[in-house]
Motif scaffolding. Structure first.
Motif, PDB file in Angstrom:
ATOM      1  N   THR A 186       0.946  -1.222   0.045  1.00 56.02           N
ATOM      2  CA  THR A 186       0.034  -0.059   0.172  1.00 56.02           C
ATOM      3  C   THR A 186       0.853   1.182   0.017  1.00 56.02           C
ATOM      4  O   THR A 186       1.922   1.521   0.820  1.00 56.02           O
ATOM      5  CB  THR A 186      -0.893   0.130   1.331  1.00 56.02           C
ATOM      6  N   GLN A 187       0.334   2.397  -0.775  1.00 57.74           N
ATOM      7  CA  GLN A 187       1.115   3.650  -0.824  1.00 57.74           C
ATOM      8  C   GLN A 187       0.954   4.216   0.531  1.00 57.74           C
ATOM      9  O   GLN A 187       1.752   5.129   1.040  1.00 57.74           O
ATOM     10  CB  GLN A 187       0.936   4.409  -2.134  1.00 57.74           C
ATOM     11  N   PHE A 188      -0.200   4.253   0.837  1.00 58.08           N
ATOM     12  CA  PHE A 188      -0.729   4.873   2.104  1.00 58.08           C
ATOM     13  C   PHE A 188      -0.397   4.123   3.386  1.00 58.08           C
ATOM     14  O   PHE A 188      -0.011   2.862   3.241  1.00 58.08           O
ATOM     15  CB  PHE A 188      -2.370   5.179   2.126  1.00 58.08           C
ATOM     16  N   HIS A 189      -0.475   4.744   4.636  1.00 53.91           N
ATOM     17  CA  HIS A 189      -0.103   3.960   5.812  1.00 53.91           C
ATOM     18  C   HIS A 189      -1.430   3.256   6.454  1.00 53.91           C
ATOM     19  O   HIS A 189      -1.997   4.295   7.295  1.00 53.91           O
ATOM     20  CB  HIS A 189       0.446   5.223   6.769  1.00 53.91           C
ATOM     21  N   PRO A 190      -1.782   2.239   6.576  1.00 52.25           N
ATOM     22  CA  PRO A 190      -2.922   1.681   6.760  1.00 52.25           C
ATOM     23  C   PRO A 190      -2.930   1.816   8.575  1.00 52.25           C
ATOM     24  O   PRO A 190      -3.914   1.853   9.152  1.00 52.25           O
ATOM     25  CB  PRO A 190      -3.181   0.418   6.462  1.00 52.25           C
ATOM     26  N   GLU A 191      -1.613   1.834   9.033  1.00 51.38           N
ATOM     27  CA  GLU A 191      -1.606   1.962  10.614  1.00 51.38           C
ATOM     28  C   GLU A 191      -1.662   3.427  11.203  1.00 51.38           C
ATOM     29  O   GLU A 191      -1.763   3.559  12.484  1.00 51.38           O
ATOM     30  CB  GLU A 191      -0.174   1.187  11.037  1.00 51.38           C
ATOM     31  N   LEU A 192      -1.613   4.213  10.673  1.00 50.02           N
ATOM     32  CA  LEU A 192      -1.459   5.399  11.179  1.00 50.02           C
ATOM     33  C   LEU A 192      -2.819   6.176  11.701  1.00 50.02           C
ATOM     34  O   LEU A 192      -3.718   6.276  10.702  1.00 50.02           O
ATOM     35  CB  LEU A 192      -0.880   6.680  10.310  1.00 50.02           C
ATOM     36  N   THR A 193      -2.743   6.897  12.778  1.00 47.25           N
ATOM     37  CA  THR A 193      -3.729   7.736  13.140  1.00 47.25           C
ATOM     38  C   THR A 193      -3.408   9.125  13.373  1.00 47.25           C
ATOM     39  O   THR A 193      -2.070   9.265  13.133  1.00 47.25           O
ATOM     40  CB  THR A 193      -3.946   7.465  14.708  1.00 47.25           C
ATOM     41  N   VAL A 194      -4.186   9.974  13.742  1.00 46.80           N
ATOM     42  CA  VAL A 194      -3.706  11.333  13.944  1.00 46.80           C
ATOM     43  C   VAL A 194      -2.611  11.546  14.712  1.00 46.80           C
ATOM     44  O   VAL A 194      -1.698  12.254  14.389  1.00 46.80           O
ATOM     45  CB  VAL A 194      -4.794  12.323  14.484  1.00 46.80           C
ATOM     46  N   THR A 195      -2.635  10.910  15.911  1.00 44.85           N
ATOM     47  CA  THR A 195      -1.366  10.837  16.828  1.00 44.85           C
ATOM     48  C   THR A 195      -0.418  10.399  16.288  1.00 44.85           C
ATOM     49  O   THR A 195       0.895  10.959  16.420  1.00 44.85           O
ATOM     50  CB  THR A 195      -1.969  10.008  18.103  1.00 44.85           C
ATOM     51  N   GLY A 196      -0.467   9.323  15.514  1.00 43.79           N
ATOM     52  CA  GLY A 196       1.073   8.756  14.843  1.00 43.79           C
ATOM     53  C   GLY A 196       1.504   9.616  13.921  1.00 43.79           C
ATOM     54  O   GLY A 196       2.702   9.657  13.937  1.00 43.79           O
ATOM     55  N   ILE A 197       0.847  10.099  12.986  1.00 45.91           N
ATOM     56  CA  ILE A 197       1.073  11.201  11.975  1.00 45.91           C
ATOM     57  C   ILE A 197       1.837  12.323  12.496  1.00 45.91           C
ATOM     58  O   ILE A 197       3.001  12.839  11.979  1.00 45.91           O
ATOM     59  CB  ILE A 197       0.173  11.282  10.809  1.00 45.91           C
ATOM     60  N   VAL A 198       1.135  12.877  13.551  1.00 46.50           N
ATOM     61  CA  VAL A 198       1.755  13.956  14.225  1.00 46.50           C
ATOM     62  C   VAL A 198       3.089  13.868  14.764  1.00 46.50           C
ATOM     63  O   VAL A 198       4.020  14.641  14.724  1.00 46.50           O
ATOM     64  CB  VAL A 198       0.867  14.612  15.338  1.00 46.50           C
ATOM     65  N   GLU A 199       3.368  12.852  15.234  1.00 45.15           N
ATOM     66  CA  GLU A 199       4.588  12.253  15.821  1.00 45.15           C
ATOM     67  C   GLU A 199       5.812  12.166  14.845  1.00 45.15           C
ATOM     68  O   GLU A 199       6.652  12.709  14.837  1.00 45.15           O
ATOM     69  CB  GLU A 199       4.367  10.983  16.590  1.00 45.15           C
ATOM     70  N   ARG A 200       5.465  11.779  13.815  1.00 42.80           N
ATOM     71  CA  ARG A 200       6.130  11.469  12.684  1.00 42.80           C
ATOM     72  C   ARG A 200       6.553  12.774  11.876  1.00 42.80           C
ATOM     73  O   ARG A 200       7.647  12.963  11.696  1.00 42.80           O
ATOM     74  CB  ARG A 200       5.537  10.355  11.484  1.00 42.80           C
ATOM     75  N   ILE A 201       5.644  13.640  11.842  1.00 41.90           N
ATOM     76  CA  ILE A 201       6.028  15.097  11.338  1.00 41.90           C
ATOM     77  C   ILE A 201       7.085  15.570  12.218  1.00 41.90           C
ATOM     78  O   ILE A 201       7.830  16.321  11.522  1.00 41.90           O
ATOM     79  CB  ILE A 201       4.524  15.773  11.223  1.00 41.90           C
ATOM     80  N   ARG A 202       6.905  15.482  13.390  1.00 42.29           N
ATOM     81  CA  ARG A 202       7.749  16.224  14.420  1.00 42.29           C
ATOM     82  C   ARG A 202       9.351  15.342  14.075  1.00 42.29           C
ATOM     83  O   ARG A 202      10.181  16.229  14.169  1.00 42.29           O
ATOM     84  CB  ARG A 202       7.447  16.242  15.804  1.00 42.29           C
ATOM     85  N   VAL A 203       9.246  14.028  14.152  1.00 39.39           N
ATOM     86  CA  VAL A 203      10.582  13.465  13.686  1.00 39.39           C
ATOM     87  C   VAL A 203      11.036  13.863  12.446  1.00 39.39           C
ATOM     88  O   VAL A 203      12.301  14.041  12.476  1.00 39.39           O
ATOM     89  CB  VAL A 203      10.256  11.930  13.924  1.00 39.39           C
ATOM     90  N   TYR A 204      10.358  13.892  11.510  1.00 37.49           N
ATOM     91  CA  TYR A 204      10.812  14.088  10.178  1.00 37.49           C
ATOM     92  C   TYR A 204      10.635  15.489   9.588  1.00 37.49           C
ATOM     93  O   TYR A 204      10.778  15.621   8.352  1.00 37.49           O
ATOM     94  CB  TYR A 204      10.410  13.184   9.207  1.00 37.49           C
ATOM     95  N   ARG A 205      10.725  16.541  10.524  1.00 39.20           N
ATOM     96  CA  ARG A 205      10.746  18.003  10.033  1.00 39.20           C
ATOM     97  C   ARG A 205      11.761  18.344   9.199  1.00 39.20           C
ATOM     98  O   ARG A 205      11.547  19.087   8.366  1.00 39.20           O
ATOM     99  CB  ARG A 205      10.777  18.683  11.248  1.00 39.20           C
ATOM    100  N   ASP A 206      12.896  17.703   9.131  1.00 37.31           N
ATOM    101  CA  ASP A 206      13.896  18.316   8.404  1.00 37.31           C
ATOM    102  C   ASP A 206      14.315  17.102   7.222  1.00 37.31           C
ATOM    103  O   ASP A 206      15.687  17.072   6.643  1.00 37.31           O
ATOM    104  CB  ASP A 206      15.048  18.604   9.176  1.00 37.31           C
TER     105      ASP A 206
END
Length: 243
Positions: A186-206
């Motif tokens: 899958t191209q999309f992330h079937p496991e991700l919730t709002v909390t999960g993607i926000v965490e990844r946004i912070r980690v992969y900011r740069d």
């Protein structure tokens, strides 16, 4: 039940642990039922696939389509190991679910075209299930359309020969496909919730997925219209292949 195997490649502990927790929750699994190997920090061990119910590959900061000379030694090793594993997975039609990075790995392994023609920004996207997808059953309970979180620089532009297109989208035409009967990406992330993607946004900011100074606005836009995501796909995969 034989455990499932999560093959991960995220070097940042927060992202790696968040991904593991997300797949546990989405699959309705307990920690002993999902064995994790962090390939960015150790070579892939010798595996006897009969010890596992199925394999899951999570997302990654790696891009399979990047020029070889630009890839780190770790990425080159990881891709050699996963390519060899996919030889066996595809030959035996062993249950496999690759999320996001899985499209690049499986699409490349099966001689499809993976490139940067169809990137998607970080956030939700609308996914449409094809008739073949509706017949497959892996999307049971999700309906013919659903929203899912994405964020990728590469995608599968041309399906591998013999692959079955399971889901599509306007911004990225190939959102999910199947090889043989049991090998999924899958191209999309079937496991991700709002909390999960926000965490990844912070980690992969740069990491080049968005302008760093736009991070707070991006998080606010995602949190202002939350949804649960298609975690039922992971649960369907687990329930179908648990043994």
């Amino acid at each position: 039940m034989k455990p499932f195997l999560l093959l991960a490649t995220r070097a940042e502990d927060a992202a790696a642990d968040g991904e593991y927790a997300a797949f546990l929750e989405a699959g309705g699994l307990e920690p002993p039922e999902l064995v994790r190997v962090r390939l960015e920090s150790q070579p892939l061990p010798d595996l006897d696939l009969d010890d596992y119910s199925g394999i899951v590959v999570g997302g990654s900061p790696f891009n399979a389509s990047d020029p070889v000379e630009s890839k780190s030694a770790v990425q080159r090793r990881v891709e050699r190991e996963l390519d060899a594993l996919l030889d066996t997975v595809v030959a035996t039609d062993f249950p496999f679910l690759g999320a996001c990075y899985g499209v690049g790995l499986l699409g490349t392994h099966q001689n499809g075209t993976v490139d940067r023609q169809w990137p998607e920004p970080v956030g939700p996207t609308r996914v449409t299930v094809t008739p073949d997808g509706l017949d497959d059953g892996i999307f049971d309970g999700l309906g013919s359309q659903f929203d899912a979180f994405v964020g990728h620089k590469e995608a599968c532009a041309v399906l591998p020969a013999g692959a079955t297109l399971l889901a599509t989208g306007t911004a990225c035409p190939i959102q999910a496909f199947r090889i043989k009967s049991n090998v999924y990406a899958t191209q999309f992330h079937p496991e991700l919730t709002v909390t999960g993607i926000v965490e990844r946004i912070r980690v992969y900011r740069d990491y080049g997925y968005f302008a760093p100074d736009e991070m707070d606005d991006l998080i606010q836009s995602i949190e202002s219209a939350p949804f649960d995501g298609p975690s039922g796909l992971v649960r369907s995969f687990v329930e179908r292949y648990a043994r």
